[in-house]
Design an enzyme around this catalytic site. Structure first.
Site, PDB file in Angstrom:
ATOM      1  N   ARG A 168       0.732  -1.429   0.469  1.00  0.00           N
ATOM      2  CA  ARG A 168       0.389   0.094   0.424  1.00  0.00           C
ATOM      3  C   ARG A 168       0.886   1.000  -0.101  1.00  0.00           C
ATOM      4  NH1 ARG A 168      -0.083  -4.353   1.273  1.00  0.00           N
ATOM      5  NH2 ARG A 168       0.420  -4.343   3.624  1.00  0.00           N
ATOM      6  N   THR A 198      -3.532   1.845   6.115  1.00  0.00           N
ATOM      7  CA  THR A 198      -3.328   2.725   4.849  1.00  0.00           C
ATOM      8  C   THR A 198      -4.394   2.200   3.955  1.00  0.00           C
ATOM      9  OG1 THR A 198      -0.736   2.378   4.824  1.00  0.00           O
ATOM     10  CG2 THR A 198      -0.895   2.909   3.251  1.00  0.00           C
ATOM     11  N   LYS A 216       7.091  -6.313  10.650  1.00  0.00           N
ATOM     12  CA  LYS A 216       6.665  -7.032   9.493  1.00  0.00           C
ATOM     13  C   LYS A 216       6.874  -8.802   9.182  1.00  0.00           C
ATOM     14  CE  LYS A 216       3.478  -3.567   7.281  1.00  0.00           C
ATOM     15  NZ  LYS A 216       2.597  -4.046   7.091  1.00  0.00           N
ATOM     16  N   CYS A 243      -0.487   2.538  12.555  1.00  0.00           N
ATOM     17  CA  CYS A 243      -0.051   1.615  11.168  1.00  0.00           C
ATOM     18  C   CYS A 243      -0.640   0.428  12.515  1.00  0.00           C
ATOM     19  CB  CYS A 243       1.817   2.039  10.989  1.00  0.00           C
ATOM     20  SG  CYS A 243       1.458   0.146   9.938  1.00  0.00           S
TER      21      CYS A 243
END
Length: 234
Positions: A51, A83, A160, A191
């Site tokens: 994204r 996002t 991540k 986030c």
């Protein structure tokens, strides 16, 4: 057994954050048996294009996911990624379903803290969304300087990849502290990976976790405690 709406979740961006979101939904649901929980149909799709890359094609993939969730029986949607809300209108058009908006939820919660300036820990895309929604709440926004923002993005991709240890926690705390030093009276975890390594105890100012608040709203909407949002962008 309580009657409830079926929730559809667009997830996988990233998978650990989606699992955290689903755990929060379960934790916030008052239940004495399995049947008291809300039904959740979730697409954990880590193959959604990044994204944060312009022109990556994330929108059409998210729209396809939303349509499939509607076909499977979802009656209201949530996106476990800040996002990705840039494609909220497309997602609603493709599915014909209303979306419980995480950005709106986070911005409103920031205003309810009494703060006039909110710091945002998020991607450039998420920051753009929060700037608009915070302005609608008559709030200013504080962001990291370009060098720290790039460092934040590097940290985000490490999280991540599964790095959530003490080093990552210290670094995220430093970014939250930088926002407070720059004048933020509250910090938004903009986030869904941020809360994996940052808690209220790590922040000098009140920390707003839109993912946690979205989970609470999803439960409230599905159980009928809160009206379902209006369908927009269709």
């Amino acid at each position: 057994m309580m009657e409830s709406l079926t929730l559809g979740v667009l997830g996988g961006m990233g998978p650990a954050a989606t699992l955290d979101f689903l755990a929060k939904i379960q934790a916030f649901t008052p239940a004495e048996s399995d049947q008291d929980h809300i039904r959740v149909i979730v697409d954990i799709n880590p193959k959604v294009p990044d994204r944060n890359v312009a022109g990556s094609g994330a929108g059409p993939v998210l729209a396809e996911m939303a349509g499939a969730l509607a076909w499977a029986g979802a009656e209201v949607l949530a996106i476990a990624c800040n996002t990705a809300h840039a494609h909220a209108d497309l997602i609603q058009r493709a599915s014909g379903l209303p979306l419980i908006d995480m950005i709106e939820t986070g911005a409103r919660a920031a205003r309810e803290t009494g703060a006039m300036r909110a710091g945002v820990l998020g991607t450039k895309g998420a920051i753009k969304l929060y700037r608009e929604y915070l302005a609608a709440q008559a709030m200013g926004m504080v962001t990291l300087d370009p060098e720290r923002q790039q460092g934040f993005m590097d940290l985000l991709y490490r999280i991540k990849a599964g790095a959530t240890g003490p080093a990552e926690r210290r670094e995220m705390k430093a970014y939250a502290d930088a926002l407070a030093t720059a004048g933020a009276e509250t910090v938004i975890a903009g986030c869904t990976e941020v809360p994996l390594v940052l808690s209220q105890e790590d922040s000098r100012v009140e920390l707003v976790d839109p993912g946690e608040l979205l989970a609470k709203r999803c439960v409230a909407v599905c159980l009928g405690w809160e009206a379902a949002p209006q369908l927009h962008g269709v």
